[in-house]
Scaffold this active site. Sequence first.
Site, short mmCIF file in Angstrom:
data_model
loop_
_atom_site.label_atom_id
_atom_site.label_comp_id
_atom_site.label_asym_id
_atom_site.label_seq_id
_atom_site.Cartn_x
_atom_site.Cartn_y
_atom_site.Cartn_z
N ASP A 11 0.84 -1.21 0.00
CA ASP A 11 0.00 0.00 0.00
C ASP A 11 0.88 1.26 0.00
O ASP A 11 0.81 2.07 0.92
CB ASP A 11 -0.93 0.00 1.23
CG ASP A 11 -0.17 0.06 2.56
OD1 ASP A 11 1.03 -0.33 2.58
OD2 ASP A 11 -0.75 0.51 3.56
N HIS A 248 9.71 0.56 8.48
CA HIS A 248 9.18 -0.76 8.84
C HIS A 248 9.19 -1.78 7.69
O HIS A 248 9.65 -2.90 7.82
CB HIS A 248 7.73 -0.63 9.34
CG HIS A 248 7.57 0.30 10.49
ND1 HIS A 248 7.82 -0.08 11.79
CD2 HIS A 248 7.22 1.61 10.54
CE1 HIS A 248 7.60 0.95 12.60
NE2 HIS A 248 7.23 1.99 11.86
C1 BDR Z 1 3.12 0.14 8.63
O1 BDR Z 1 2.07 1.11 8.51
C2 BDR Z 1 2.21 1.83 7.33
O2 BDR Z 1 1.92 3.19 7.53
C3 BDR Z 1 3.61 1.60 6.85
O3 BDR Z 1 3.67 1.66 5.43
C4 BDR Z 1 3.95 0.24 7.37
O4 BDR Z 1 3.59 -0.78 6.45
C5 BDR Z 1 3.88 0.40 9.91
O5 BDR Z 1 3.04 0.32 11.02
CA CA Z 2 3.03 -0.25 4.11
#
Ligand code: BDR
Ligand code: CA
Length: 331
Positions: A11, A248
Site C-alpha cells: 500500500d 518498517h
Molecule cells: C506500517 O504502517 C504503514 O503506515 C507503513 O507503510 C507500514 O507498512 C507500519 O506500522
Molecule cells: Ca506499508
Amino acid sequence: MVLKKIIIDTDPGIDDALAIMYAMKHPEIEILGITTVAGNKGLKTTTNNATKLSKYFGSKVKVYRGAHAKLDEIDKPEIDSNLTKDIHGVDGLGGVNLEKDDSLIQEKSAYDFILETINKYPNEVDIVTLGPLTNLAVCIEKDLETMKKVKSIHSMGGGVFSGNVSPVAEFNYWFDAKSVDIVYGKLGEYVPIYMVGLDVTRQGLIDFNDLKYMELVGGDLGKLVNDLVKDYINSYWKNNRVFGIVIHDLVAMVGYANNEIYKKVYNANLRCVYDSDVAYGQCIVDLVDSWKLPKNAYIPMEMDSKLYKYEINKVLFGESEAKEYRKIIGG
Ligand code: BDR
Ligand code: CA
C-alpha cells in the site's frame, strides 16, 4: 543463480517505496508482480504509487489491484481514504514527483493474479506483504488449497508488546484485523508466515548519519532515498520524539532476502483480535505455549541492526560502499 520469486503485496507508502526499491535492486530477487491494497491511502493512490516505482526503476513489473477496503467492507463503494497523510504525505510518497504509468495496471485482479501465479509455480513463490492482509484473506477464502502452495509469507505488521495506532495495535493489522486472523489461522500451519512486527522493526532505526552516507555515496538513488524520507523524518520527530526513522516495510524486505538479520525468532500461535473495541488489532502471541495450539507464526524479536544497514547499502549502492560504512559504524 536461481532467483527468489516474489509477489509484493503493498500500500505505498514511503516505507513500502523503499522496500520495493530494495527488492527491485536485489540481484537475487525476481518480482513476479505487485499487488495493491488500500491502507496508507485508498486503492487508487496505492496503485498509482506502485506504478510510479515500477516505472522509475525501469522494471516494468505489472501492478494488480486488490482490496479497496477491509474484508468486512469490501462490498461497500470505494473511497479514497487518506489515513496516514501526516506520515506519508498527501500523495503517499512524501511529495516526491515520480511519473505514474497506467499501462502497468492490469485488468486481472490481485486475487486472480496471486492464485494463478501460485498454481504456475507451486511451492516456489514467496509473498512479502507490506500493508493490510486483506488480499491474502480473500485469496484464502477463494482457494485455500492453492494458497497452501505458497512457499513463505513475510508480513510487516503487528507487534507482540506494543502498537503504533493504539497501545496494542499496529497500523497494517489494525486496518483489517479479521484478515490477519484468517491468514494466520487458516494458513499458518501449512506455510511459514513471518510476522515482522514493531518489536523488531523498531530495532532498525535509520539515523541521520545513515541517510547522509547514502546521499554522499548513492548518486541519484541516494538522493531519492533522502527525498522520500524528508517529511517522514519530521513526522517521526513530531509524533514520537525519535531522532531518525524506522522504515518498517524495508525491515521485512531485507529480512526476507537475508534471514540472518534476525537474531531471535519465536515460533508460536498467533491470534489477532477483531471483536473488541479496546483491543482491536492486537496480536495475541502465545510465546509460552499456554494454548497448546498449532504454531502458525514465526516472530523475529531481535535484529542485528548493523547487518541490516550493511544489507541495505550493499543492495542499493554496492558492496564496497557497504563495507566502507561498516568500517565507520562497526559490526
Ligand atoms: C506500517 O504502517 C504503514 O503506515 C507503513 O507503510 C507500514 O507498512 C507500519 O506500522
Ligand atoms: Ca506499508
